[in-house]
Design a protein around this motif. Structure first.
Motif, PDB file in Angstrom:
ATOM      1  N   ASN A   1     -18.269 -10.828  20.861  1.00  0.00           N
ATOM      2  CA  ASN A   1     -19.497 -11.610  21.033  1.00  0.00           C
ATOM      3  C   ASN A   1     -19.545 -12.393  22.334  1.00  0.00           C
ATOM      4  O   ASN A   1     -20.624 -12.665  22.855  1.00  0.00           O
ATOM      5  N   LYS A   2     -18.382 -12.801  22.827  1.00  0.00           N
ATOM      6  CA  LYS A   2     -18.309 -13.620  24.045  1.00  0.00           C
ATOM      7  C   LYS A   2     -17.329 -12.985  25.010  1.00  0.00           C
ATOM      8  O   LYS A   2     -16.146 -12.838  24.696  1.00  0.00           O
ATOM      9  N   VAL A   3     -17.815 -12.621  26.181  1.00  0.00           N
ATOM     10  CA  VAL A   3     -16.946 -12.022  27.197  1.00  0.00           C
ATOM     11  C   VAL A   3     -17.197 -12.698  28.536  1.00  0.00           C
ATOM     12  O   VAL A   3     -18.242 -13.308  28.757  1.00  0.00           O
ATOM     13  N   LEU A   4     -16.223 -12.571  29.418  1.00  0.00           N
ATOM     14  CA  LEU A   4     -16.278 -13.210  30.721  1.00  0.00           C
ATOM     15  C   LEU A   4     -16.162 -12.155  31.807  1.00  0.00           C
ATOM     16  O   LEU A   4     -15.298 -11.274  31.730  1.00  0.00           O
ATOM     17  N   VAL A   5     -17.046 -12.228  32.788  1.00  0.00           N
ATOM     18  CA  VAL A   5     -16.949 -11.346  33.958  1.00  0.00           C
ATOM     19  C   VAL A   5     -16.655 -12.219  35.166  1.00  0.00           C
ATOM     20  O   VAL A   5     -17.413 -13.129  35.484  1.00  0.00           O
ATOM     21  N   ILE A   6     -15.525 -11.930  35.809  1.00  0.00           N
ATOM     22  CA  ILE A   6     -15.105 -12.679  36.988  1.00  0.00           C
ATOM     23  C   ILE A   6     -15.555 -11.899  38.217  1.00  0.00           C
ATOM     24  O   ILE A   6     -15.057 -10.804  38.481  1.00  0.00           O
ATOM     25  N   THR A   7     -16.527 -12.456  38.913  1.00  0.00           N
ATOM     26  CA  THR A   7     -17.141 -11.757  40.042  1.00  0.00           C
ATOM     27  C   THR A   7     -16.660 -12.281  41.387  1.00  0.00           C
ATOM     28  O   THR A   7     -16.808 -11.606  42.403  1.00  0.00           O
ATOM     29  N   GLY A   8     -16.139 -13.492  41.402  1.00  0.00           N
ATOM     30  CA  GLY A   8     -15.899 -14.166  42.669  1.00  0.00           C
ATOM     31  C   GLY A   8     -17.211 -14.785  43.133  1.00  0.00           C
ATOM     32  O   GLY A   8     -18.251 -14.638  42.484  1.00  0.00           O
ATOM     33  N   LYS A   9     -17.175 -15.457  44.250  1.00  0.00           N
ATOM     34  CA  LYS A   9     -18.355 -16.174  44.739  1.00  0.00           C
ATOM     35  C   LYS A   9     -19.043 -15.451  45.886  1.00  0.00           C
ATOM     36  O   LYS A   9     -19.926 -15.992  46.525  1.00  0.00           O
ATOM     37  N   GLY A  10     -18.653 -14.206  46.114  1.00  0.00           N
ATOM     38  CA  GLY A  10     -19.196 -13.443  47.242  1.00  0.00           C
ATOM     39  C   GLY A  10     -20.653 -13.071  47.096  1.00  0.00           C
ATOM     40  O   GLY A  10     -21.305 -13.360  46.090  1.00  0.00           O
ATOM     41  N   LYS A  11     -21.154 -12.378  48.086  1.00  0.00           N
ATOM     42  CA  LYS A  11     -22.581 -12.047  48.161  1.00  0.00           C
ATOM     43  C   LYS A  11     -22.879 -10.602  47.803  1.00  0.00           C
ATOM     44  O   LYS A  11     -23.985 -10.116  48.038  1.00  0.00           O
ATOM     45  N   VAL A  12     -21.912  -9.890  47.210  1.00  0.00           N
ATOM     46  CA  VAL A  12     -22.144  -8.503  46.816  1.00  0.00           C
ATOM     47  C   VAL A  12     -22.030  -8.345  45.302  1.00  0.00           C
ATOM     48  O   VAL A  12     -23.001  -8.008  44.627  1.00  0.00           O
ATOM     49  N   VAL A  13     -20.845  -8.585  44.759  1.00  0.00           N
ATOM     50  CA  VAL A  13     -20.598  -8.337  43.336  1.00  0.00           C
ATOM     51  C   VAL A  13     -21.422  -9.267  42.453  1.00  0.00           C
ATOM     52  O   VAL A  13     -22.124  -8.816  41.550  1.00  0.00           O
ATOM     53  N   ARG A  14     -21.347 -10.560  42.705  1.00  0.00           N
ATOM     54  CA  ARG A  14     -22.009 -11.537  41.836  1.00  0.00           C
ATOM     55  C   ARG A  14     -23.520 -11.295  41.702  1.00  0.00           C
ATOM     56  O   ARG A  14     -24.031 -11.202  40.584  1.00  0.00           O
ATOM     57  N   PRO A  15     -24.269 -11.183  42.810  1.00  0.00           N
ATOM     58  CA  PRO A  15     -25.714 -10.960  42.658  1.00  0.00           C
ATOM     59  C   PRO A  15     -26.043  -9.647  41.941  1.00  0.00           C
ATOM     60  O   PRO A  15     -26.981  -9.600  41.149  1.00  0.00           O
TER      61      PRO A  15
ATOM     62  N   GLY B   1     -16.039 -21.310  36.855  1.00  0.00           N
ATOM     63  CA  GLY B   1     -17.174 -21.893  37.571  1.00  0.00           C
ATOM     64  C   GLY B   1     -18.100 -20.854  38.171  1.00  0.00           C
ATOM     65  O   GLY B   1     -18.416 -19.838  37.545  1.00  0.00           O
ATOM     66  N   ASP B   2     -18.518 -21.090  39.399  1.00  0.00           N
ATOM     67  CA  ASP B   2     -19.486 -20.221  40.063  1.00  0.00           C
ATOM     68  C   ASP B   2     -18.959 -18.822  40.342  1.00  0.00           C
ATOM     69  O   ASP B   2     -19.721 -17.931  40.721  1.00  0.00           O
ATOM     70  N   GLY B   3     -17.674 -18.599  40.151  1.00  0.00           N
ATOM     71  CA  GLY B   3     -17.093 -17.284  40.407  1.00  0.00           C
ATOM     72  C   GLY B   3     -17.008 -16.396  39.184  1.00  0.00           C
ATOM     73  O   GLY B   3     -16.384 -15.342  39.212  1.00  0.00           O
ATOM     74  N   ALA B   4     -17.656 -16.826  38.087  1.00  0.00           N
ATOM     75  CA  ALA B   4     -17.589 -16.051  36.843  1.00  0.00           C
ATOM     76  C   ALA B   4     -18.881 -16.228  36.046  1.00  0.00           C
ATOM     77  O   ALA B   4     -19.635 -17.178  36.267  1.00  0.00           O
ATOM     78  N   ILE B   5     -19.092 -15.321  35.108  1.00  0.00           N
ATOM     79  CA  ILE B   5     -20.299 -15.350  34.271  1.00  0.00           C
ATOM     80  C   ILE B   5     -19.881 -15.228  32.811  1.00  0.00           C
ATOM     81  O   ILE B   5     -19.144 -14.305  32.438  1.00  0.00           O
ATOM     82  N   GLU B   6     -20.339 -16.166  31.989  1.00  0.00           N
ATOM     83  CA  GLU B   6     -20.119 -16.105  30.548  1.00  0.00           C
ATOM     84  C   GLU B   6     -21.244 -15.286  29.932  1.00  0.00           C
ATOM     85  O   GLU B   6     -22.418 -15.522  30.205  1.00  0.00           O
TER      86      GLU B   6
END
Length: 86
Positions: A40-54, A78-83
């Protein structure tokens, strides 16, 4: 939210340089496996860059199987990941 304890996570840092196709495939596979396992709850760690996160944010908005997603708490990156709530 410190109460968000992810049941699984995907860390894009582990994969090195990725093109958009690979970013999307990794996310699709991770979400689909999470659904199969009933998570039900997962975390994606994208980093804070301008490619993966957006791109990941855009892809999550398009998915019908995602209830909600939001920037992670400081506890979860924080800003480098998405819940993500499935």
């Amino acid at each position: 939210d410190i109460n968000f304890i992810p049941e699984a996570s995907l860390d894009y840092h582990k994969f090195g340089l990725l093109d958009n196709y690979a970013i999307e495939n990794l996310l699709d596979q991770f979400i689909e496996e999470s659904i199969v396992y009933g998570l039900n709850k997962v975390l994606v760690i994208t980093g804070k860059g301008k490619v993966v996160r957006p791109l990941v944010k855009k892809l999550l908005i398009q998915r019908k199987d995602i209830k909600k997603h939001k920037p992670a708490s400081e506890f979860n990156g924080g800003d480098g990941a998405i819940e993500i709530f499935i």
